[in-house]
Each structure stands twice: as C-alpha cells, then as structure tokens.
Design an enzyme around this catalytic site. Structure first.
Site, mmCIF file in Angstrom:
data_model
loop_
_atom_site.group_PDB
_atom_site.id
_atom_site.type_symbol
_atom_site.label_atom_id
_atom_site.label_comp_id
_atom_site.label_asym_id
_atom_site.label_seq_id
_atom_site.Cartn_x
_atom_site.Cartn_y
_atom_site.Cartn_z
ATOM 1 N NE ARG A 72 -3.630 -2.221 2.703
ATOM 2 C CZ ARG A 72 -3.395 -3.331 3.384
ATOM 3 N NH1 ARG A 72 -2.232 -3.481 4.023
ATOM 4 N NH2 ARG A 72 -4.289 -4.304 3.433
ATOM 5 C CE LYS A 108 -7.477 -0.472 4.398
ATOM 6 N NZ LYS A 108 -7.719 -0.570 2.933
ATOM 7 C CG HIS A 173 -4.344 0.216 -4.329
ATOM 8 N ND1 HIS A 173 -3.705 0.241 -3.102
ATOM 9 C CD2 HIS A 173 -5.280 -0.760 -4.231
ATOM 10 C CE1 HIS A 173 -4.243 -0.660 -2.300
ATOM 11 N NE2 HIS A 173 -5.198 -1.296 -2.963
ATOM 12 N NE ARG A 176 -2.681 -3.705 -1.574
ATOM 13 C CZ ARG A 176 -2.332 -4.428 -0.515
ATOM 14 N NH1 ARG A 176 -1.061 -4.639 -0.250
ATOM 15 N NH2 ARG A 176 -3.247 -4.929 0.292
ATOM 16 C CG HIS A 199 -6.128 -8.433 1.320
ATOM 17 N ND1 HIS A 199 -6.266 -8.999 0.066
ATOM 18 C CD2 HIS A 199 -5.942 -7.107 1.105
ATOM 19 C CE1 HIS A 199 -6.178 -8.066 -0.851
ATOM 20 N NE2 HIS A 199 -5.979 -6.919 -0.250
ATOM 21 C CE1 TYR A 208 -9.576 -4.928 -5.927
ATOM 22 C CE2 TYR A 208 -9.289 -5.711 -3.680
ATOM 23 C CZ TYR A 208 -9.605 -4.701 -4.571
ATOM 24 O OH TYR A 208 -9.963 -3.475 -4.090
#
Length: 225
Positions: A72, A108, A173, A176, A199, A208
């Site tokens: 990120r 995050k 992004h 990534r 994640h 994704y």
C-alpha cells in the site's frame, strides 16, 4: 439497521421483512471493480520496468519495491531502513504514512507483516542503501531533507513510465494488484497472496482474484479438444 431488524423478536417476521424491504434502497451501492492491473501480466510489467533503464534511474529501486512488495502506498512511504533485512530478503511492515503526511506506528490492519522480495532484487535494495548512505532509522525512500517520499512524486513517476511503456493507465494501487495477479499466474495459492498483500480478510483477496480471472481474455472452448 437491517441486521437489527432481523434480530428483533418483539415483532413478527412479516413486519421485519417489510422494514428490511423499505430500508434496502437506502443502502449505498458498492462501486464496481475496474481493471486496475497490468492486463497482459508479465509482458506489461517487463515493459514498465524496462523504462527505468533509460530514465529516472534513481527511482528504479523505490518503484520496484512498491511493485514487488505489493505494498500500500502509505506502507511504502513509512518504510525505514531497519525494516529491510538483506539476509532474508524481506521487509517488515510496521507502520504507514497517512494521506496528510503523518507517520503512524501501525498498519491499516493494525498488525505487522513480513513481505518477501525477489532474491535478485535484494542486492539492488542493499546497493541503494549504501549509495545513499542511509542509517537504520532513516526512511528507506526519502524526499526533501530525508523525510519520507511524497505520494505526488510517486504518482508522477508511475504515470510517466506507464506512458513511456505505452501501457494503459493504472493507479499506484494498481501496481499492488498487478503483482498479486503475477502471483496467481505463477501458481501461488490464495492464502499466500493474502499474506503478501496483508489482507485481514480472505474475502478481499478472493474478490480481486475473481475479478482478475473474469477479466482475462477467454479462450475458445474448442481449444480444449
């Protein structure tokens, strides 16, 4: 609110269903995913990487770390030299820089993770550190006065080199996402991709993955004969 309505036992099921039907239109619709990765996989990635052989060579290691680490942007900005371990070829992700430019000592997902870099790239990162005479507490990728590198700088460089490579625009992004697709294409399972991307929920990774597989050009079914 909908979950609350379902859980109430003091009203009948019929009334609860009616309340749910009335509330559904108020939900904010989710944005549809758009293709935000190198659509031709390795071919596009190689074209993008090759542009740094002739222009902006000083940004080769920063941009490729962003790509290979599937980081990120805030995690990338927050990397300190001490987060890099040349012996294991890894980055320890422990913090981030927020959109206002402030360093936060948490990620995050509020959890640390270790990111693996390709073996052949590790020596490039070490050489970069030595050439710039960076100290353990310095930002790995720096801007003015050795502060963290700016997001606007990264956006400008990424956009420029996508054009140089004659590739469709993707966001920062998108780099990534692009590395995640390379992992999928090279046989990594979804748990390994989830770990690399950090994640907290596998559903995010799966979302994704499904979008990527659905976006790939379908082959003629007759090719299976």
């Amino acid at each position: 609110v909908i979950d609350f309505a379902r859980s109430r036992k003091i009203i009948t099921r019929e009334y609860a269903d009616e309340a749910i039907d009335l509330l559904k239109p108020l939900r904010t619709p989710k944005k549809e995913l758009k293709d935000n990765f190198f659509s031709n996989g390795k071919e596009d990635a190689d074209k993008f990487i090759a542009t740094f052989d002739t222009e902006d060579k000083e940004y080769r290691v920063p941009i490729l770390t962003l790509f290979y680490g599937a980081l990120r942007i805030g995690e990338f900005q927050g990397l300190k030299v001490k987060c890099f371990d040349k012996n294991s070829g890894t980055l320890l992700i422990v913090g981030q820089v927020d959109p206002h430019g402030n360093y936060k000592s948490y990620t995050k997902t509020r959890s640390e993770r270790v990111v693996k870099l390709p073996d052949l790239f590790v020596s490039e990162v070490q050489k970069y550190i030595e050439e710039n005479k960076l100290l353990p507490n310095d930002y790995l990728f720096f801007g003015v006065k050795k502060d963290h590198i700016a997001r606007t700088t990264i956006r400008r460089i990424v956009d420029k080199h996508l054009k140089l490579a004659d590739l469709p625009h993707i966001t920062i992004h998108g780099l990534r996402h692009s590395f995640a697709t390379r992992m999928f294409d090279n046989g990594y399972d979804i748990r390994e991709v989830q770990k690399q991307l950090g994640h907290s929920n596998m559903e995010t990774t799966m979302k994704y993955y499904i979008h990527y597989t659905n976006s790939k050009r379908k082959k003629d079914f007759n090719d299976l004969l």
